[in-house]
Design a protein around this motif. Structure first.
Motif, PDB file in Angstrom:
ATOM      1  N   GLU A 258       3.117  53.190  52.225  1.00  0.00           N
ATOM      2  CA  GLU A 258       3.337  54.615  52.043  1.00  0.00           C
ATOM      3  C   GLU A 258       2.132  55.433  52.537  1.00  0.00           C
ATOM      4  O   GLU A 258       0.988  55.146  52.192  1.00  0.00           O
ATOM      5  N   GLY A 259       2.401  56.442  53.329  1.00  0.00           N
ATOM      6  CA  GLY A 259       1.359  57.344  53.804  1.00  0.00           C
ATOM      7  C   GLY A 259       0.672  56.898  55.070  1.00  0.00           C
ATOM      8  O   GLY A 259      -0.174  57.616  55.603  1.00  0.00           O
ATOM      9  N   VAL A 260       0.994  55.716  55.634  1.00  0.00           N
ATOM     10  CA  VAL A 260       0.362  55.227  56.856  1.00  0.00           C
ATOM     11  C   VAL A 260       1.421  55.143  57.955  1.00  0.00           C
ATOM     12  O   VAL A 260       2.387  54.387  57.836  1.00  0.00           O
ATOM     13  N   THR A 261       1.248  55.924  59.016  1.00  0.00           N
ATOM     14  CA  THR A 261       2.213  55.913  60.110  1.00  0.00           C
ATOM     15  C   THR A 261       1.988  54.708  61.015  1.00  0.00           C
ATOM     16  O   THR A 261       0.956  54.029  60.926  1.00  0.00           O
ATOM     17  N   HIS A 262       2.941  54.496  61.902  1.00  0.00           N
ATOM     18  CA  HIS A 262       2.823  53.388  62.857  1.00  0.00           C
ATOM     19  C   HIS A 262       1.567  53.549  63.718  1.00  0.00           C
ATOM     20  O   HIS A 262       0.826  52.587  63.921  1.00  0.00           O
ATOM     21  N   ARG A 263       1.323  54.767  64.224  1.00  0.00           N
ATOM     22  CA  ARG A 263       0.146  54.964  65.076  1.00  0.00           C
ATOM     23  C   ARG A 263      -1.138  54.712  64.300  1.00  0.00           C
ATOM     24  O   ARG A 263      -2.101  54.143  64.833  1.00  0.00           O
ATOM     25  N   GLU A 264      -1.173  55.131  63.054  1.00  0.00           N
ATOM     26  CA  GLU A 264      -2.376  54.910  62.247  1.00  0.00           C
ATOM     27  C   GLU A 264      -2.585  53.424  61.978  1.00  0.00           C
ATOM     28  O   GLU A 264      -3.728  52.963  61.889  1.00  0.00           O
TER      29      GLU A 264
END
Length: 324
Positions: A258-264
């Motif tokens: 939760e809260g972490v995108t693919h790019r991140e």
């Protein structure tokens, strides 16, 4: 190195220093760069090019290859060019008697110095392409101006039955120019896919000739015709292609954390490898400022207060592995 002397003439009317230097290069197989100082036109015209293994030496292009290149343009307007055609043949038949490289259609590795020489080599490769064009374009969003300039060449290849496949980074999806470009090619044999990161720029035509950068500022390139090298680059392209996401499909947005995108998550894996912000930004085709914004969001999501702590949290959370 002394400055080269300008020569306002074509390859069919070589000046005395150029004739002497080119003839010596054909006899010996190569000449020192300093020996051609007063005949800089030979490099500009593509008659001499740097030796990939020894930058201080110049290699001659075969007279037959140069003559064929010139005659290709001449025959497009034969009525107005008959006189010049005779001059080209007369000039290069004389040089051909001196020996030099065999007319094999191009050297295995050729150094292309300067944007004009690079563009000329690309134009020649596109003109000769008959079946397939494979391209890798890094650095994120492609400028609309560049895509507009590329459109006529793409249409010409498609009209000749060439299949075009191109790899971009995911960031390129957000450029309006790419959508307009592909709209003009709709219904044709064109496929585009994207990845988190790709290699440096690659142009591959008919799996016989490849052009890759040889300098970070794009002022030098290599033209490769050695079958082993070209096959290797084609294999790299195909493996990246299988991993890439077709442009028509939705790219991955979030991970299961939760809260972490693919790019991140991709940035987290690159941070874990020890890369600096500027390197990560370049590999993903984004600005350093955008990269640091994602790092700040990542730190907040993982509850990290420092870069050192962020590295530890990335490892603890399992984000140090690249997402597939």
């Amino acid at each position: 190195m002394a400055e080269q002397v300008p020569h306002p003439h074509g390859a069919d009317r070589l000046c005395a220093p150029a004739e002497q230097a080119y003839a010596e290069a054909l006899r010996a197989g190569r000449i020192p760069r300093e020996a051609a100082r007063e005949a800089g036109c030979l490099i500009d015209l593509g008659l001499l090019h740097p030796d990939p293994a020894a930058p201080d030496w110049l290699l001659p292009t075969s007279p037959q290859t140069v003559m064929a290149r010139l005659l290709r343009g001449i025959h497009e307007d034969i009525a107005a060019s008959q006189t010049r055609t005779g001059a080209v043949v007369a000039a290069f038949e004389r040089f051909a008697a001196l020996g030099g490289p065999a007319p094999s259609g191009g050297e295995a590795i050729r150094v292309l110095d300067g944007i004009p020489r690079i563009n000329a080599a690309i134009d020649d490769a596109i003109a000769g392409c008959a079946t397939e064009s494979l391209t890798i374009q890094p650095r994120g969003i492609r400028p609309e101006r560049i895509l507009s300039q590329a459109l006529p060449r793409a249409l010409d290849m498609l009209d000749r039955g060439v299949r075009i496949r191109t790899l971009y980074t995911h960031v390129a999806r957000y450029g309006p120019g790419l959508a307009d470009y592909l709209r003009e090619l709709e219904g044709r044999a064109v496929e585009v896919r994207t990845l988190d990161e790709v290699t440096d720029r690659l142009l591959l035509f008919d799996r016989t000739v490849a052009i890759i950068p040889a300098a970070a500022d794009d002022t030098s390139a290599l033209e490769l015709r050695h079958p082993a090298l070209v096959d290797f680059l084609a294999t790299v392209f195909e493996r990246l292609w299988r991993l890439a996401v077709p442009l028509a499909e939705t790219m991955p947005v979030a991970t299961d954390m939760e809260g972490v995108t693919h790019r991140e998550r991709v940035i987290a894996a690159l941070l874990a490898e020890g890369h600096q912000d500027a390197v990560i930004a370049q590999r993903l085709g984004i600005s350093v400022r955008t990269c640091r914004h994602h790092i700040s969001r990542l730190a907040a999501a993982l509850g990290s207060g420092s870069r050192t702590q962020l590295g530890v949290r990335i490892a603890q959370s399992g984000l140090d592995a690249h997402p597939r």
